[in-house]
Design a protein around this motif. Structure first.
Motif, PDB file in Angstrom:
ATOM      1  N   ARG A 181       0.831  -1.216   0.000  1.00 15.46           N
ATOM      2  CA  ARG A 181       0.000   0.000   0.000  1.00 15.46           C
ATOM      3  C   ARG A 181       0.861   1.260   0.000  1.00 15.46           C
ATOM      4  NH1 ARG A 181      -3.310  -3.479   3.167  1.00 15.46           N
ATOM      5  NH2 ARG A 181      -5.473  -3.542   2.419  1.00 15.46           N
ATOM      6  N   ALA A 185       0.991   4.050  -2.929  1.00 14.94           N
ATOM      7  CA  ALA A 185       0.644   5.437  -2.608  1.00 14.94           C
ATOM      8  C   ALA A 185       1.749   6.406  -3.018  1.00 14.94           C
ATOM      9  CB  ALA A 185       0.355   5.563  -1.109  1.00 14.94           C
ATOM     10  N   ASP A 298      -3.788   8.391  -2.047  1.00 15.68           N
ATOM     11  CA  ASP A 298      -4.675   7.392  -1.467  1.00 15.68           C
ATOM     12  C   ASP A 298      -5.876   7.190  -2.393  1.00 15.68           C
ATOM     13  OD1 ASP A 298      -6.087   9.743  -1.120  1.00 15.68           O
ATOM     14  OD2 ASP A 298      -5.932   9.751   1.065  1.00 15.68           O
TER      15      ASP A 298
END
Length: 720
Positions: A181, A185, A298
């Motif tokens: 993640r 991002a 995000d």
């Protein structure tokens, strides 16, 4: 303490916790996993607790997903190795030459598989090779108990993998999903910074370095993606979208690279009229991406970005048409018009690619989404000669170790051969296996010294597991500390693996100084043999492999011309970047070689994507007479394709001259073909084809390309 001082201290502690602190958490978790494994192995009366402890140190990784993935594939490789060795033991237990020859061939084949696949299957191949050696050589001396001993080895390895996985996932876990993640991002902000910084021009070397980083990023992210599902069920439900996201990232970076390279060529030619006319379009892109540079993207941010890009794309075509009016006074066939149209086509396609990326990123929010249905996969690429060389090194290593054992009847010959195969297999995956082997040999020497002290001065004076754990803890801590330092990792692994293998007592402990000394000598000599073989037998970090990887890069263009269109773009992108990443790692310490390989990748990506776009445009053509089979422009395209194949298979001055001539003929044939459509790239397929052809021509004539550096510049008059 003042407020400013306390704030500075908290900041420094935070920095330490996010860097060195994570390393110490990992060290203590792996120490606990190793000691727990040792206790359980002894409590369960396993014959060789050292095998279980060694498994912990082999599969240990900072992130839990990596540990679980490596652990499962280690078990798979162990079972495959077991199944391969049992028939050999049954058939040749009375014929050591045939048995050791068959084992050497098996290890070589497994090493070749590891070099070929370059993903988690690679790790299974490594384990299938050296686990087979570990199982068989401990069983061959007592073939009547071979199956039982093999079963014990599997159980011991399984225990080590289980303990390592549990401690990694349950105690202050650093998950692969979290790393995935964070990487997703960060990377759009990095890309936006590259665009805003380099779109106006500037330092070419800095741009090439940025391109190398982005290429390596896509390969590393694919590795993270393949492991993140093991410790993050939410990401496991989104694997199709994550794969597509990586493909979209490769597509937009390739498109931007093509646009930036074209603009640099126009600047180099002094084509100020076309550049000035196109400047408002470039300014609009920079203005759009400037707020996003170095900013984490995000999922809500991706949805916002997608909305901005939809508006931008709707406004881009009118902006291009308005900017093009500055060239109305030029002749219809003016090269400046073609320069402008080619840049405009690339920018418009880049806007589409950016939108696709933002929409795919935003689509990660729901559990299910239509974009999950994505069949294309990352396609790593390995050089066949590199695969064969890796197999040859292991075949020679196994053969030399076997011959030494047979000729000397050395009591510790089996220990010598097992260790050589294990360390050789582990080193084969390194870009510099000789250096890795030397480091592990240094760690082995240290393991032998510490093991001698522990075995003769400490172990005879202690009783019970708590005292044993206390005795081995300093060695484990020191080895784990070294293993977390990038420049010393080989020493740490050598110390941990070989100290555990040679020193930790079996459940039926026998204090035999002669045997123990023999074993320590075997450990050290085996590492020296590995280092010699890895350094002398076709080492991969040498010019022979750089040249072959360069050739493989060039042949990606041939693949783009000949392979079926389905899935071609994704496979072409991923294989080209994977080849560059391999070559870049293998050429570490040789910046001139890395720069040359990077320029080949640049040229290959430019030409390859232009060719794929041309083929896709041809596949979408309507059924009209202007696009019929047998027309002059189609015949010219076929001749150009053949010329490109010859050029990238064998880049000689004659082939470059022929290719440039065929590009000119193809452009002329397209221009002379009548078309019942508005002559703009948005409405005219032939104008789009002409733009791609012009881009191919400018790429071949780029003064910074490897063709310009290595070959004469025939056709310089074509630079118009």
């Amino acid at each position: 303490m003042s407020h400013a001082g306390s704030h500075g201290l908290r900041h420094e502690l935070g920095v330490w916790a996010r860097s060195e602190g994570l390393s110490w958490i990992f060290i203590f978790k792996m120490l606990a996993a190793a000691l727990t494994t040792l206790w359980l192995a002894m409590r369960l009366d396993m014959p060789q607790p050292s095998t279980a402890v060694m498994a912990v140190f082999i599969v240990m990784q900072p992130q839990s997903g990596q540990v679980i993935a490596k652990g499962l594939h280690r078990l798979l490789g162990t079972l495959i190795g077991l199944l391969a060795m049992l028939p050999l033991i049954a058939l040749f237990n009375q014929e050591p030459v045939l048995f050791l020859g068959g084992m050497a061939v098996w290890v070589a084949l497994c090493t070749a598989g590891a070099a070929r696949y370059r993903d988690l299957r690679s790790y299974s191949c490594v384990l299938a090779g050296y686990t087979a050696t570990l199982v068989s050589l401990t069983a061959i001396q007592h073939p009547e108990t071979a199956f039982l001993q093999a079963l014990w080895r599997v159980l011991e390895i399984g225990l080590g993998v289980l303990c390592c996985s549990v401690f990694s996932a349950a105690i202050l876990p650093q998950t692969t999903g979290t790393a995935m993640r964070q990487a997703v991002a960060r990377r759009f902000g990095d890309f936006a910074a590259v665009v805003v910084t380099h779109l106006p021009g500037g330092d070419r070397a800095a741009f090439e370095d940025a391109q190398a980083r982005l290429a390596a990023h896509t390969v590393r992210l694919e590795t993270l993606r393949s492991m993140s599902g093991y410790d993050d069920p939410q990401l496991n439900l989104r694997m199709g979208r994550l794969t597509r996201l990586n493909h979209d990232f490769m597509a937009m970076t390739s498109r931007f690279h093509a646009l930036q390279q074209l603009l640099e060529r126009l600047r180099g030619q002094g084509d100020s009229l076309a550049l000035d006319a196109f400047a408002p379009c470039l300014d609009s892109l920079s203005a759009l991406l400037a707020p996003w540079r170095q900013r984490n993207l995000d999922i809500p941010g991706a949805a916002e970005l997608a909305a901005q890009l939809e508006d931008y794309r709707a406004q881009l075509m009118p902006l291009i048409r308005q900017a093009r009016t500055a060239l109305d006074a030029l002749a219809p066939d003016s090269p400046l018009r073609l320069d402008f149209d080619t840049a405009a086509e690339l920018l418009y396609r880049l806007a589409d690619d950016l939108l696709d990326y933002a929409q795919t990123h935003a689509a990660l929010a729901p559990t299910r989404h239509a974009r999950e249905r994505w069949s294309e996969r990352f396609a790593p690429r390995a050089n066949r000669l590199a695969v064969a060389a890796a197999a040859l090194r292991m075949l020679l290593l196994s053969g030399l170790g076997s011959a030494l054992w047979l000729q000397t009847a050395w009591p510790s010959g089996n220990m010598f051969l097992i260790t050589a195969v294990i360390i050789g297999a582990l080193c084969s995956a390194s870009p510099n296996p000789a250096r890795m082997a030397l480091q592990m040999a240094g760690g082995t020497c240290l393991a032998a010294l510490l093991g001698f002290v522990e075995s003769f001065l400490v172990f005879p004076r202690i009783s019970g597991f708590p005292m044993l754990a206390l005795a081995v803890t300093p060695v484990f801590l020191f080895g784990l500390y070294l293993a977390t330092r990038p420049g010393w990792a080989g020493y740490g692994l050598g110390l941990l693996i070989l100290f555990g293998f040679g020193t930790i007592p079996a459940n039926l402990s026998v204090h035999d100084p002669a045997t123990l000394l023999n074993n320590y000598i075997a450990l050290v000599l085996s590492q020296l043999l590995v280092a010699v073989v890895m350094a002398c037998v076709l080492p991969p970090n040498r010019p022979w492999l750089w040249r072959h990887l360069e050739r493989d890069l060039r042949r990606r263009v041939v693949h783009a011309l000949r392979a079926p269109l389905k899935g071609l773009a994704a496979g072409f992108d991923s294989s080209t970047r994977d080849l560059l990443t391999q070559a870049h790692d293998l050429a570490a310490g040789h910046p001139a070689v890395q720069r040359d390989l990077l320029r080949w990748m640049t040229l290959v990506l430019e030409i390859g994507h232009a060719v794929i776009e041309l083929r896709q445009e041809k596949a979408r053509l309507p059924d009209e007479s202007s696009y019929a089979e047998g027309t002059a422009w189609r015949r010219a395209f076929d001749a150009l394709a053949a010329a490109l194949v010859r050029l990238f298979a064998n880049p000689t001055p004659a082939h470059l001259s022929q290719t440039l001539a065929q590009v000119e003929l193809a452009i002329d044939a397209v221009r002379r073909t009548p078309e019942a459509r508005a002559p703009h790239f948005a409405s005219s397929p032939l104008r789009r084809l002409e733009s791609y052809l012009h881009f191919i021509r400018t790429a071949l004539l780029d003064p910074h390309s490897p063709l310009a550096e290595r070959l004469p510049r025939p056709g310089a008059a074509h630079a118009a």
